[in-house]
Design an enzyme around this catalytic site. Structure first.
Site, short mmCIF file in Angstrom:
data_model
loop_
_atom_site.label_atom_id
_atom_site.label_comp_id
_atom_site.label_asym_id
_atom_site.label_seq_id
_atom_site.Cartn_x
_atom_site.Cartn_y
_atom_site.Cartn_z
N ASP A 39 0.82 -1.23 0.09
CA ASP A 39 0.05 0.04 0.16
C ASP A 39 0.96 1.15 -0.09
O ASP A 39 1.55 1.34 1.19
CB ASP A 39 -0.88 -0.15 1.36
CG ASP A 39 -1.85 1.32 1.34
OD1 ASP A 39 -1.62 2.13 0.68
OD2 ASP A 39 -2.61 1.03 2.14
N HIS A 40 0.82 2.04 -1.11
CA HIS A 40 1.91 2.96 -1.21
C HIS A 40 1.83 4.11 -0.21
O HIS A 40 2.41 5.05 0.00
CB HIS A 40 1.93 3.61 -2.65
CG HIS A 40 3.36 3.94 -3.17
ND1 HIS A 40 4.11 4.59 -2.48
CD2 HIS A 40 3.80 3.86 -4.46
CE1 HIS A 40 5.12 5.04 -3.08
NE2 HIS A 40 4.98 4.50 -4.30
#
Lengths: 430, 326
Positions: free
Chosen positions: A402-403
């Site tokens: 999850d950036h």
């Protein structure tokens, strides 16, 4: 009698169409099957063939203009017929339909244009009697209003209610609206003809509660978490040898073998302790970093995936992890886990190696911010100074991140550490 | 076919049944010597004598109870209440004894009696004398409740009621007694559990019983002038209710207006509304409407008195509202 030509659904996902061009002009006569206009859908430009007959009396949506499915776009009737009243009514309906759309655009304050649209919408609904307001009125809450009869008829005819404009009080869709839609052809294509019975048949099954939750959670995860993926190839020969050497004495003692997953979980936990930013959750205005490594392992069961969680992996040895897995996995497969046993993993692992899948990506399992997809062990030739080349047991690991929480370098550092530990398990002792 | 008044149709039914069966007798206030408060029982005393046509004191509880006792003893009494407004004095006899005795005696006693009289609002009678009390009786298991709307129905239904082995509450209306209608000379009976389609139509179902049926037919005429074809259903029987006829109609028209001159809360009309909502849900294109008496005691002022009751205009308006017509 004059009637409206409605915008029809020309593709399964079409909600709105733009008139690319009219092929008929006001005054032209129309017969069934005539091309009356071209409509740009969300996918392509399609021909609109008429299902109505008569003279084109008025064009309500000009070239370049757009209309929602079910909205009127023109009027057809007898030549010389007085359509003033119908025209005014349909124009109001169009204005109201546009107004609805504007009203749903999120804006903090309502602009004069919105106010106007609201008024137009109010004017378009017929004045209802006191009695007719006995039931819930108004579709201000966004709920689709349709009479029970209209719902049934729409279902039978394969018409999507949300594509129609209701003519009843508060925009309620009533029988008449369905009948109008049917004559305008604004419904799904007829069922496929000439289907030959074979070994397979269409089957529609209701979605189980579990499947619905999986679908909802994973869709949310995919929509909300900006996923990126990191691949790394790992040589697994030493890890395999280590596993063999530890399992041999166990087998002699009559104990069960330690599973590969237990080794993998332990090494992932160790890599996480060295890269603690991986073990975290996005919470909107803050990021939660977990104080324990709780690893969920995806297990397939009949109705979908479930991820039993091994808690505090950073503090447990391989044997302890293995023992927990041997207890959790059969219960997971039988659907007998309690929510606290499968919820709240801070990291997840999914392994499709046993199906021969060499590499794949997975959807992050919230609240975790990363998921490790483990591919099959395969023999890969690598250069060798003496032999020219040699075969090495290799597997590809893919980390989904999850950036919002994990940046590329953070994920890459974790993968590099994990690779080192898997290739030289002794490093874990350092 | 002869045209006779509603009161005459009832009288004929009583007379024919008294001739047919010696156990039928009539009792009530002023039914004998005075020929009935509304002249329904005119001439019966002369024909059948004072043993079978009996004047009673003003004691509803007493003579109703006596009627129940007579029925238990094997007679078939017809008890007249001068008005259903006075029936409240006898309500314990009706609920506790008439309705329950057959059940509580395990069928050893039957109660073959009819209790009849005018029910519902009339004119200039004020709140205690102008009440529609049908839901009181339709509420009670053990009773049959019948409410005719024409002389023809009144005669055929009353004859069936007199022959029935259960207590039958027979609702008439003061204003209906002079209404005329065709009644055949030959004998006929009408079942106590069948509604009647008084006018066929395809656009909206209007359901009522007793006096308001005529109002519905007038409303249907008005609607027809605007091209709306209303189907008019006369319930005739309020317990049991002929749901089959109702559902058949609503499934055809998809719209329903119930008219009941009683108050709206917990009434026969609201119960019909519930039944239609439950069993015709997927056939309804609009919520069921109820046109009822206003939820107030009946005003004495004549304009308010009329305003408090269902009217042709109210029915037309309700029909248009379920048709979504302005």
């Amino acid at each position: 009698m004059a009637e409206a030509i409605l915008m029809i659904s020309l593709s399964p996902t079409m909600e709105k169409g733009t008139i690319a061009g009219w092929q008929k002009a006001v005054g032209d006569s129309i017969t069934t099957g005539d091309l009356i206009c071209e409509v740009e859908t969300d996918k392509a430009t399609m021909d609109y063939e008429s299902t109505q007959e008569g003279t084109l009396l008025s064009i309500l949506v000009d070239q370049g203009g757009s209309a929602k499915v079910g909205d009127p776009i023109a009027i057809v009737g007898k030549e010389g017929e007085d359509i003033a009243e119908l025209e005014a009514k349909l124009k109001k309906q169009l204005a109201s339909s546009e107004g609805d759309e504007k009203a749903t655009t999120p804006k903090e304050t309502s602009s004069p244009a919105q106010e106007k649209a609201k008024q137009a919408s109010a004017a378009a609904s017929p004045p209802a009697h006191r009695e007719s307001h006995a039931g819930p009125a108004g579709s201000d809450d966004g709920r689709l209003k349709a009479s029970p009869l209209a719902r049934r008829l729409a279902q039978e005819a394969g018409i999507r209610l949300d594509a129609l404009t209701g003519s009843g009080p508060g925009g309620r869709i009533v029988k008449k609206d369905i009948e109008t839609a049917k004559t305008a052809g604004a419904y799904a294509p007829s069922p496929v003809q000439s289907r030959v019975p074979g070994r397979m048949q269409d089957r529609v099954e209701p979605v189980s509660g579990k499947r619905a939750i999986i679908a909802k959670r994973l869709s949310e995860s995919m929509r909300q978490a900006p996923h990126f993926y990191l691949d790394i190839d790992v040589e697994a020969s030493r890890l395999a040898r280590l596993r063999d050497s530890l399992n041999r004495p166990r087998q002699k003692r009559g104990e069960e073998k330690l599973s590969f997953n237990a080794f993998l979980i332990k090494l992932v936990a160790e890599a996480i302790t060295r890269n603690q930013n991986i073990n975290a959750s996005w919470e909107g205005d803050s990021i939660r970093y977990y104080g324990s490594v709780d690893i969920g392992l995806a297990v397939a069961q009949k109705e979908g995936l479930i991820t039993p969680v091994v808690r505090n992996c950073e503090a447990k040895g391989i044997a302890a992890i293995d023992e927990e897995l041997k207890e959790l996995i059969p219960r997971a497969q039988a659907g007998r886990l309690t929510p606290e046993e499968y919820e709240g993993a801070s990291f997840s692992i999914t392994n499709l190696g046993s199906w021969g899948i060499s590499r794949f990506t997975a959807v992050i399992n919230p609240p975790a911010s990363a998921i490790l997809a483990v591919g099959a062990l395969r023999q890969v030739p690598v250069p060798d100074e003496e032999l020219g080349f040699r075969f090495v047991d290799t597997m590809t690991l893919t980390l989904g991140c999850d950036h919002r929480v994990i940046d590329g370098a953070v994920g890459a550092a974790f993968m590099a550490d994990l690779k080192s530990m898997m290739e030289e398990p002794g490093m874990v002792l350092l | 076919m002869a045209k006779i008044a509603f009161r005459e149709a009832i009288r004929q039914a009583i007379e024919e049944e008294m001739r047919r069966d010696d156990s039928v007798l009539l009792m009530g206030e002023e039914v004998a010597q005075y020929n009935g408060a509304y002249k329904v029982t005119q001439g019966l005393l002369e024909t059948f004598g004072s043993k079978r046509v009996i004047d009673t004191p003003i004691t509803e509880e007493g003579f109703t109870g006596m009627g129940i006792g007579a029925a238990m003893a094997g007679l078939r009494p017809i008890v007249e209440w001068m008005t259903f407004n006075f029936s409240l004095m006898a309500i314990d006899q009706v609920i506790s004894n008439a309705a329950k005795t057959r059940y509580m005696s395990g069928g050893q006693f039957k109660i073959p009696m009819v209790i009849r009289g005018p029910n519902g609002p009339a004119e200039f009678l004020a709140s205690q004398h102008s009440q529609a009390l049908q839901s009181f009786y339709a509420h009670i298991p053990g009773l049959k409740v019948v409410a005719p709307s024409t002389p023809y129905d009144a005669k055929g239904l009353l004859k069936s009621a007199i022959r029935d082995d259960n207590p039958v509450i027979f609702l008439e209306a003061e204003l209906m007694y002079s209404w005329e209608g065709e009644v055949p000379a030959e004998e006929y009976l009408i079942d106590l559990d069948k509604a009647d389609v008084k006018r066929a139509g395809k656009d909206v179902t209007l359901i009522a019983h007793s006096k308001p049926v005529r109002m519905m037919l007038q409303a249907a005429e008005k609607l027809a002038e605007e091209g709306i074809e209303a189907e008019v259903i006369d319930l005739r029987s309020l317990r049991p209710i002929d749901t089959e006829t109702i559902y058949k109609s609503v499934r055809k028209t998809n719209r329903c207006v119930v008219v009941d001159e009683a108050w709206p809360v917990a009434s026969v009309g609201s119960h019909i509304g519930f039944l239609v909502g439950r069993d015709c849900f997927d056939y309804l294109d609009a919520p069921v409407q109820l046109v009822s008496g206003e939820d107030v005691p009946m005003p004495y002022n004549h304009r308010l008195e009329l305003a408090a009751q269902p009217s042709v205009e109210k029915v037309v308006r309700a029909a248009k509202s379920v048709l979504y017509v302005d």
